[in-house]
Design an enzyme around this catalytic site. Structure first.
Site, PDB file in Angstrom:
ATOM      1  N   ASN A  32     -14.794   3.753  -1.121  1.00 25.84           N
ATOM      2  CA  ASN A  32     -15.207   2.184  -0.200  1.00 25.84           C
ATOM      3  C   ASN A  32     -14.637   1.672  -0.135  1.00 25.84           C
ATOM      4  OD1 ASN A  32     -13.960   2.036  -2.553  1.00 25.84           O
ATOM      5  ND2 ASN A  32     -15.797   1.038  -4.168  1.00 25.84           N
ATOM      6  N   SER A 124      -5.986  12.267 -16.371  1.00 27.41           N
ATOM      7  CA  SER A 124      -4.829  11.510 -16.686  1.00 27.41           C
ATOM      8  C   SER A 124      -4.607  12.222 -17.892  1.00 27.41           C
ATOM      9  CB  SER A 124      -5.210  10.317 -16.719  1.00 27.41           C
ATOM     10  OG  SER A 124      -3.703   9.424 -16.940  1.00 27.41           O
ATOM     11  N   TYR A 149      -9.822   2.156 -19.242  1.00 30.52           N
ATOM     12  CA  TYR A 149      -9.405   3.143 -18.119  1.00 30.52           C
ATOM     13  C   TYR A 149      -9.029   4.719 -18.706  1.00 30.52           C
ATOM     14  CZ  TYR A 149      -6.224   5.892 -15.383  1.00 30.52           C
ATOM     15  OH  TYR A 149      -6.169   6.677 -14.379  1.00 30.52           O
ATOM     16  N   LYS A 153     -12.260   8.642 -18.385  1.00 30.62           N
ATOM     17  CA  LYS A 153     -11.246   9.633 -18.527  1.00 30.62           C
ATOM     18  C   LYS A 153     -11.723  10.550 -18.517  1.00 30.62           C
ATOM     19  CE  LYS A 153      -9.453   9.043 -13.868  1.00 30.62           C
ATOM     20  NZ  LYS A 153      -9.940   9.179 -12.880  1.00 30.62           N
ATOM     21  N   ASN A 198       2.172  -1.885 -11.165  1.00 34.13           N
ATOM     22  CA  ASN A 198       2.393  -2.591 -12.529  1.00 34.13           C
ATOM     23  C   ASN A 198       2.892  -0.551 -12.735  1.00 34.13           C
ATOM     24  OD1 ASN A 198       0.297  -4.131 -13.203  1.00 34.13           O
ATOM     25  ND2 ASN A 198      -1.406  -2.439 -12.829  1.00 34.13           N
ATOM     26  N   ARG A 292       6.471  -2.900 -24.103  1.00 33.85           N
ATOM     27  CA  ARG A 292       5.400  -3.152 -23.172  1.00 33.85           C
ATOM     28  C   ARG A 292       4.658  -3.069 -23.979  1.00 33.85           C
ATOM     29  NH1 ARG A 292       3.873  -0.697 -17.133  1.00 33.85           N
ATOM     30  NH2 ARG A 292       3.999   1.174 -18.427  1.00 33.85           N
TER      31      ARG A 292
HETATM   32  P1  NAD Z   1      -6.165   4.986  -5.309  1.00 37.99           P
HETATM   33  O1  NAD Z   1      -6.351   3.439  -5.964  1.00 37.99           O
HETATM   34  O2  NAD Z   1      -4.340   5.143  -4.482  1.00 37.99           O
HETATM   35  O3  NAD Z   1      -6.883   5.974  -4.967  1.00 37.99           O
HETATM   36  C1  NAD Z   1      -8.826   5.825  -5.756  1.00 37.99           C
HETATM   37  C2  NAD Z   1      -9.709   5.454  -4.081  1.00 37.99           C
HETATM   38  O4  NAD Z   1     -10.708   5.725  -3.872  1.00 37.99           O
HETATM   39  C3  NAD Z   1      -9.563   3.985  -3.183  1.00 37.99           C
HETATM   40  O5  NAD Z   1      -9.241   4.771  -1.906  1.00 37.99           O
HETATM   41  C4  NAD Z   1     -10.321   3.831  -3.403  1.00 37.99           C
HETATM   42  O6  NAD Z   1     -11.231   3.056  -2.298  1.00 37.99           O
HETATM   43  C5  NAD Z   1     -11.640   4.906  -3.929  1.00 37.99           C
HETATM   44  N1  NAD Z   1     -12.212   4.366  -4.402  1.00 37.99           N
HETATM   45  C6  NAD Z   1     -12.336   3.546  -6.216  1.00 37.99           C
HETATM   46  N2  NAD Z   1     -13.975   3.340  -6.388  1.00 37.99           N
HETATM   47  C7  NAD Z   1     -14.738   3.749  -5.191  1.00 37.99           C
HETATM   48  C8  NAD Z   1     -16.236   3.614  -5.482  1.00 37.99           C
HETATM   49  N3  NAD Z   1     -16.485   3.376  -6.568  1.00 37.99           N
HETATM   50  N4  NAD Z   1     -16.315   4.471  -4.572  1.00 37.99           N
HETATM   51  C9  NAD Z   1     -16.212   5.283  -3.564  1.00 37.99           C
HETATM   52  N5  NAD Z   1     -14.375   5.073  -3.396  1.00 37.99           N
HETATM   53  C10 NAD Z   1     -14.023   4.516  -4.447  1.00 37.99           C
HETATM   54  O7  NAD Z   1      -6.045   6.217  -6.442  1.00 37.99           O
HETATM   55  P2  NAD Z   1      -4.478   7.078  -6.807  1.00 37.99           P
HETATM   56  O8  NAD Z   1      -3.385   6.770  -7.576  1.00 37.99           O
HETATM   57  O9  NAD Z   1      -5.331   8.019  -5.344  1.00 37.99           O
HETATM   58  O10 NAD Z   1      -5.569   8.322  -7.922  1.00 37.99           O
HETATM   59  C11 NAD Z   1      -6.703   9.062  -7.774  1.00 37.99           C
HETATM   60  C12 NAD Z   1      -6.902   9.329  -9.122  1.00 37.99           C
HETATM   61  O11 NAD Z   1      -6.148   9.790 -10.165  1.00 37.99           O
HETATM   62  C13 NAD Z   1      -7.997   8.228  -9.746  1.00 37.99           C
HETATM   63  O12 NAD Z   1      -9.256   9.035 -10.223  1.00 37.99           O
HETATM   64  C14 NAD Z   1      -7.418   8.350 -10.365  1.00 37.99           C
HETATM   65  O13 NAD Z   1      -7.478   7.782 -12.129  1.00 37.99           O
HETATM   66  C15 NAD Z   1      -6.317   9.397 -11.177  1.00 37.99           C
HETATM   67  N6  NAD Z   1      -5.462   9.330 -11.538  1.00 37.99           N
HETATM   68  C16 NAD Z   1      -4.455   8.341 -10.931  1.00 37.99           C
HETATM   69  C17 NAD Z   1      -2.916   8.584 -11.719  1.00 37.99           C
HETATM   70  C18 NAD Z   1      -1.277   7.514 -11.097  1.00 37.99           C
HETATM   71  O14 NAD Z   1      -0.493   7.417 -11.208  1.00 37.99           O
HETATM   72  N7  NAD Z   1      -1.990   7.047  -9.647  1.00 37.99           N
HETATM   73  C19 NAD Z   1      -2.494   9.442 -12.650  1.00 37.99           C
HETATM   74  C20 NAD Z   1      -3.552   9.619 -13.277  1.00 37.99           C
HETATM   75  C21 NAD Z   1      -5.198  10.400 -12.640  1.00 37.99           C
HETATM   76  C1  WQD Z   2       6.805   4.454 -16.625  1.00 34.96           C
HETATM   77  C2  WQD Z   2       7.343   4.129 -17.768  1.00 34.96           C
HETATM   78  C3  WQD Z   2       7.245   1.601 -18.653  1.00 34.96           C
HETATM   79  C4  WQD Z   2       7.133  -1.331 -15.241  1.00 34.96           C
HETATM   80  C5  WQD Z   2      -0.155   4.619 -16.727  1.00 34.96           C
HETATM   81  C6  WQD Z   2      -0.451   4.966 -17.098  1.00 34.96           C
HETATM   82  C7  WQD Z   2      -1.127   6.145 -16.951  1.00 34.96           C
HETATM   83  C8  WQD Z   2      -1.381   6.917 -15.689  1.00 34.96           C
HETATM   84  C9  WQD Z   2      -0.178   6.447 -15.490  1.00 34.96           C
HETATM   85  C10 WQD Z   2      -3.920   7.052 -14.725  1.00 34.96           C
HETATM   86  C11 WQD Z   2       7.068   3.069 -18.688  1.00 34.96           C
HETATM   87  C12 WQD Z   2       8.559   1.380 -17.301  1.00 34.96           C
HETATM   88  C13 WQD Z   2       7.372   0.348 -16.425  1.00 34.96           C
HETATM   89  C14 WQD Z   2       8.178  -1.848 -14.690  1.00 34.96           C
HETATM   90  C15 WQD Z   2       8.998  -0.103 -16.769  1.00 34.96           C
HETATM   91  N1  WQD Z   2      -2.220   7.144 -15.219  1.00 34.96           N
HETATM   92  N2  WQD Z   2       8.383   0.657 -16.851  1.00 34.96           N
HETATM   93  N3  WQD Z   2       9.731  -1.389 -15.582  1.00 34.96           N
HETATM   94  O1  WQD Z   2       3.070   4.001 -18.284  1.00 34.96           O
HETATM   95  O2  WQD Z   2       3.096   6.446 -18.152  1.00 34.96           O
HETATM   96  O3  WQD Z   2       1.967   5.097 -16.823  1.00 34.96           O
HETATM   97  O4  WQD Z   2       0.598   4.907 -15.240  1.00 34.96           O
HETATM   98  O5  WQD Z   2      -3.887   7.951 -15.137  1.00 34.96           O
HETATM   99  O6  WQD Z   2      -2.755   6.065 -17.447  1.00 34.96           O
HETATM  100  O7  WQD Z   2      -0.551   4.131 -18.117  1.00 34.96           O
HETATM  101  O8  WQD Z   2       3.428   4.966 -16.148  1.00 34.96           O
HETATM  102  O9  WQD Z   2       5.131   3.646 -14.007  1.00 34.96           O
HETATM  103  O10 WQD Z   2       3.698   2.594 -16.094  1.00 34.96           O
HETATM  104  O11 WQD Z   2       5.275   3.905 -16.206  1.00 34.96           O
HETATM  105  O12 WQD Z   2      10.482  -0.358 -17.876  1.00 34.96           O
HETATM  106  O13 WQD Z   2       7.896  -2.320 -14.207  1.00 34.96           O
HETATM  107  O14 WQD Z   2       8.636   3.004 -16.352  1.00 34.96           O
HETATM  108  O15 WQD Z   2       7.600   1.202 -20.067  1.00 34.96           O
HETATM  109  O16 WQD Z   2       8.604   3.775 -19.213  1.00 34.96           O
HETATM  110  P1  WQD Z   2       2.868   4.789 -17.474  1.00 34.96           P
HETATM  111  P2  WQD Z   2       4.698   3.435 -15.169  1.00 34.96           P
END
Ligand code: NAD
Ligand code: WQD
Length: 336
Positions: A32, A124, A149, A153, A198, A292
């Site tokens: 979307n 995750s 969040y 998951k 973030n 944090r």
């Molecule tokens: P992202 O936001 O870049 O990609 C998610 C995509 O889903 C986006 O393109 C968004 O537009 C789309 N989307 C969101 N809600 C939607 C909906 N209702 N219908 C259709 N499309 C929708 O994020 P990402 O980093 O590529 O993450 C992908 C998946 O992996 C997510 O589920 C995220 O939670 C999971 N994940 C990400 C990380 C990370 O650090 N990036 C870590 C662990 C898990």
């Molecule tokens: C990494 C390290 C911070 C920003 C988050 C989500 C997790 C996930 C991945 C999806 C930590 C430090 C960060 C900054 C810093 N995704 N930091 N200054 O915390 O492992 O995980 O993203 O599922 O659910 O919680 O990743 O990249 O935010 O932080 O010092 O400006 O960097 O304290 O030690 P994190 P992060």
């Protein structure tokens, strides 16, 4: 037969589409664009030489999803679509439960109606909470999530287990990602945060390119090598390759499997900054800031199960992750 990739325009989804096409799969995307742009899909086409079929579709729209299944021969789904900002999820829990859990339920219903029972799901490392010591193994207890969040998951993982109990023909692979960073070698696709990032890596790369002036390092008094937090950073192209391996297994076998996708190595905040400086030749200005809230100290994977059962292991090191992030950021300072 095609793979439906929900969220395929996003960061991990777009890189996974590249690897899927490289492995010979046909891909259909549903996104979307709430956190992405169709330009990412166009660039995946540029990298792969294929014109990708995509739908501007919210996965909570059952009718639209039904149409996608009717118009395409879809044998499996890789489900990335969802919201992922931890802090925002604390402010807007209902949006997260509705989008992530509600969206998954509508998707599962559409799959069931279409007789498609093969799914790979983006989970995750956050589901391990902070009650376990690293290296984190798939059979460790989950449940102590610290934000909505993470809870979405966890609940989705449980829903997927229940689906399989109700019908053993489902083949489901749950992938628990650690910290994906990096970008495709071409520099054409990469992470594109909408607001101030973030996460650490996009913050560092935006400081390097001059969009942000200084990084805050959240705490340097933890019980780690240099006092800063330790994470398992994994190259997004390695992660994408893990999905191809997981999909192959999912298509071949029923049941529910869970794998960590990480490197098995911990890297501190200061180590990542140093590696990025080396890769980019740029000085990263930072200051030490308070810890944090909600941060775990150390988080890295035991990645052996994915190696043993999927034949997958991450190949790229931290320097390569930084070089590839920098190429993407430098060539696309404002993102897509
Ligand atoms: P992202 O936001 O870049 O990609 C998610 C995509 O889903 C986006 O393109 C968004 O537009 C789309 N989307 C969101 N809600 C939607 C909906 N209702 N219908 C259709 N499309 C929708 O994020 P990402 O980093 O590529 O993450 C992908 C998946 O992996 C997510 O589920 C995220 O939670 C999971 N994940 C990400 C990380 C990370 O650090 N990036 C870590 C662990 C898990
Ligand atoms: C990494 C390290 C911070 C920003 C988050 C989500 C997790 C996930 C991945 C999806 C930590 C430090 C960060 C900054 C810093 N995704 N930091 N200054 O915390 O492992 O995980 O993203 O599922 O659910 O919680 O990743 O990249 O935010 O932080 O010092 O400006 O960097 O304290 O030690 P994190 P992060």
């Amino acid at each position: 037969m095609s793979v439906l990739v929900t969220g395929g325009a996003g960061y991990i989804g777009s890189h996974t589409c590249v690897e899927l096409i490289g492995a010979g799969y046909d891909v259909v995307i549903a996104d979307n664009f709430s956190n992405s742009s169709p330009e990412a899909i166009r660039r995946v086409g540029e990298i792969t030489g294929k014109n990708l079929k995509y739908y501007d579709c919210d996965i909570r729209d059952a009718e639209h999803l039904g149409k996608i299944f009717a118009e395409n021969k879809i044998s499996s789904v890789i489900h990335f679509a969802g919201l992922k900002a931890v802090g925002e999820s604390v402010q807007k829990p209902l949006e997260y439960y509705d989008n992530n859990i509600g969206g998954t339920i509508v998707l599962l219903e559409a799959m069931k109606n279409a007789g498609c029972k093969k799914l790979v799901f983006s989970s995750s490392a956050t589901v391990y909470g902070d009650g376990n010591a690293s290296p984190l193994k798939e059979d460790m207890p989950t449940g102590e999530t610290t934000n909505p969040y993470g809870s979405t998951k966890l609940y989705i993982e449980r829903i997927l287990q229940d689906i399989h109990v109700s019908d053993s023909e489902w083949g489901i692979t749950i992938l628990r990602y650690f910290n994906p960073i990096g970008a495709h070698k071409s520099g054409l696709i990469g992470e594109n945060p909408r607001d101030i990032p973030n996460n650490l890596m996009p913050y560092i790369s935006q400081v390097a390119v001059g969009r942000l002036c200084r990084l805050n390092v959240f705490g340097d008094d933890y019980d780690t090598r240099d006092g800063t937090g330790v994470r398992d950073y994994i190259h997004v192209s390695d992660l994408a390759d893990g999905h191809v391996k997981a999909l192959k297994k999912t298509l071949a076998e029923n049941g529910v499997r869970i794998y960590n996708l990480g490197t098995g190595k911990g890297v501190s905040v200061l180590e990542l900054i140093r590696a990025f400086e080396k890769a980019s030749g740029k000085k990263i200005d930072y200051k030490i800031a308070p810890r944090r809230d909600g941060d775990v100290v150390v988080c890295y994977a035991d990645a052996d199960k994915a190696m043993l059962e999927l034949g997958w292991r991450a190949k790229r090191d931290i320097l390569e992750m930084c070089e590839d992030t920098w190429r993407w950021q430098k060539n696309n300072p404002e993102g897509f």
